[in-house]
Design a protein around this motif. Sequence first.
Motif, PDB file in Angstrom:
ATOM      1  N   ARG A 132       0.934  -1.149  -0.035  1.00 34.07           N
ATOM      2  CA  ARG A 132       0.142  -0.018   0.217  1.00 34.07           C
ATOM      3  C   ARG A 132       0.795   1.414  -0.182  1.00 34.07           C
ATOM      4  N   ALA A 133       2.032   1.139   0.912  1.00 32.57           N
ATOM      5  CA  ALA A 133       2.699   2.333   0.795  1.00 32.57           C
ATOM      6  C   ALA A 133       3.498   2.586  -0.338  1.00 32.57           C
ATOM      7  N   ILE A 134       3.812   1.695  -1.329  1.00 34.94           N
ATOM      8  CA  ILE A 134       4.476   1.760  -2.735  1.00 34.94           C
ATOM      9  C   ILE A 134       3.362   2.232  -3.653  1.00 34.94           C
ATOM     10  N   ASP A 135       2.318   1.528  -3.537  1.00 39.31           N
ATOM     11  CA  ASP A 135       1.200   2.173  -4.260  1.00 39.31           C
ATOM     12  C   ASP A 135       0.664   3.573  -4.071  1.00 39.31           C
ATOM     13  N   ALA A 136       0.891   4.066  -3.034  1.00 44.08           N
ATOM     14  CA  ALA A 136       0.686   5.522  -2.671  1.00 44.08           C
ATOM     15  C   ALA A 136       1.403   6.443  -3.168  1.00 44.08           C
ATOM     16  N   ILE A 137       2.702   5.925  -3.841  1.00 42.93           N
ATOM     17  CA  ILE A 137       3.595   6.821  -4.398  1.00 42.93           C
ATOM     18  C   ILE A 137       3.215   7.282  -5.761  1.00 42.93           C
ATOM     19  N   GLY A 138       3.077   8.610  -5.958  1.00 44.54           N
ATOM     20  CA  GLY A 138       2.534   9.055  -7.423  1.00 44.54           C
ATOM     21  C   GLY A 138       3.876   8.742  -8.511  1.00 44.54           C
ATOM     22  N   ALA A 139       3.461   8.896  -9.638  1.00 47.98           N
ATOM     23  CA  ALA A 139       4.327   8.885 -10.719  1.00 47.98           C
ATOM     24  C   ALA A 139       4.413  10.027 -11.510  1.00 47.98           C
ATOM     25  N   THR A 140       4.044  11.084 -11.047  1.00 52.19           N
ATOM     26  CA  THR A 140       4.142  12.233 -12.059  1.00 52.19           C
ATOM     27  C   THR A 140       5.169  13.266 -11.944  1.00 52.19           C
ATOM     28  N   THR A 141       6.008  13.183 -10.710  1.00 51.49           N
ATOM     29  CA  THR A 141       7.268  14.139 -10.650  1.00 51.49           C
ATOM     30  C   THR A 141       8.423  13.265 -10.775  1.00 51.49           C
ATOM     31  N   PRO A 142       9.597  13.774 -10.942  1.00 51.37           N
ATOM     32  CA  PRO A 142      10.767  12.894 -10.895  1.00 51.37           C
ATOM     33  C   PRO A 142      11.335  12.321  -9.863  1.00 51.37           C
ATOM     34  N   VAL A 143      10.933  12.945  -8.710  1.00 50.06           N
ATOM     35  CA  VAL A 143      11.223  12.624  -6.929  1.00 50.06           C
ATOM     36  C   VAL A 143      10.228  11.408  -6.974  1.00 50.06           C
ATOM     37  N   ASP A 144       9.070  11.448  -7.322  1.00 54.60           N
ATOM     38  CA  ASP A 144       8.005  10.421  -6.989  1.00 54.60           C
ATOM     39  C   ASP A 144       8.569   9.043  -7.732  1.00 54.60           C
ATOM     40  N   ILE A 145       9.120   9.374  -8.998  1.00 51.67           N
ATOM     41  CA  ILE A 145       9.344   8.139  -9.865  1.00 51.67           C
ATOM     42  C   ILE A 145      10.650   7.343  -9.439  1.00 51.67           C
ATOM     43  N   ARG A 146      11.464   8.378  -8.850  1.00 51.52           N
ATOM     44  CA  ARG A 146      12.692   7.819  -8.265  1.00 51.52           C
ATOM     45  C   ARG A 146      12.550   7.054  -6.958  1.00 51.52           C
ATOM     46  N   ASP A 147      11.680   7.723  -6.051  1.00 49.32           N
ATOM     47  CA  ASP A 147      11.213   7.106  -4.862  1.00 49.32           C
ATOM     48  C   ASP A 147      10.840   5.686  -4.929  1.00 49.32           C
ATOM     49  N   ARG A 148       9.648   5.694  -5.843  1.00 51.56           N
ATOM     50  CA  ARG A 148       9.118   4.570  -6.032  1.00 51.56           C
ATOM     51  C   ARG A 148      10.053   3.266  -6.599  1.00 51.56           C
ATOM     52  N   ALA A 149      11.107   3.654  -7.466  1.00 57.71           N
ATOM     53  CA  ALA A 149      11.945   2.810  -7.769  1.00 57.71           C
ATOM     54  C   ALA A 149      12.939   2.205  -6.682  1.00 57.71           C
ATOM     55  N   VAL A 150      13.083   3.183  -5.717  1.00 56.15           N
ATOM     56  CA  VAL A 150      14.238   2.967  -4.624  1.00 56.15           C
ATOM     57  C   VAL A 150      13.356   1.841  -3.830  1.00 56.15           C
ATOM     58  N   LEU A 151      12.203   2.215  -3.417  1.00 52.91           N
ATOM     59  CA  LEU A 151      11.282   1.381  -2.524  1.00 52.91           C
ATOM     60  C   LEU A 151      11.063  -0.082  -3.214  1.00 52.91           C
TER      61      LEU A 151
END
Length: 292
Positions: A132-151
């Motif tokens: 759920r925490a990973i799914d809550a990360i958006g994919a609209t900003t570069p920071v969001d995309i990076r952080d989702r890949a990290v997690l």
Amino acid sequence: MASAPRVDDDPGTPLLTSFSDYLRKVRGLEPKTREDVLLGGRRFLDTFRHHHPGQNLEALTAEHVLAAVEHRLSLSATTGTRMAATSHIRTFLQFLCWAGHHDQDLDRVVPRTPHWRLAHLPPRLAWDDLRRAIDAIGATTPVDIRDRAVLLLLATTGIRNGELRAIQLQDIDWRAGEISVRRTKGRRDRVAPLLEETGAALADYVLRARPKVDSPYLFLSFTPPVAAFKCASPVSRIVRKRLRHGGIELGRVGGAHLLRHSLATQLVRQRRPINEVADLLGHQSKIQRRCT
């Protein structure tokens, strides 16, 4: 009036006698130390038989070991007694493998950081909560995309903070779906498999979000000057921030190691072979040394 059962009537006596001989002849322990370790082995055996009556030690699993350790630590009041309890259990499990009573080296399942604050085992998250925490990360900003890949990379490979920071673009084998993990704690490079979702998240980050700078490293900060993470703190902050945004309450432990422990627990609960779990997490195998 019925007499109390004799110690010799205990079905575990032959095994514990053999364990005592092992401690004396193979490990060379002094009588007092041998007595303490033998008591720890007896307690572990009693716990297993109480919760799994009728089962032989060949049926012992990593999940059984974790449950027995948690039970034993719940009865320990000080750091010293907890360290002794885990050490004694580890020695007993080593004996079971050495003597041929079990075909796996289960002593590696016993946690090696017995300094507990809020729990009796290293903190870990349920996969559903992490999902759920990973799914809550958006994919609209570069920071969001990076952080989702990290997690996703941390949660599905169990790599350490320093290992993640050391990953370079050339370490990813896109065709094979693998990533080379270097600069490991044990100084042993290894290859970790990439799940399809994790590989897709990494590709999305590289193609759409990663800063266009001349750096060999995969993950970069967005704070000028743009560069690779030089210490553990930025990665830990990313993990804690995203978990909290996902509704997960965190104690003092909340960095990459929390996801590592969570993956290990998930794999154990799925009854994955201990060798497979150890290899994925980068633990050096001791089976060849102890069981052959």
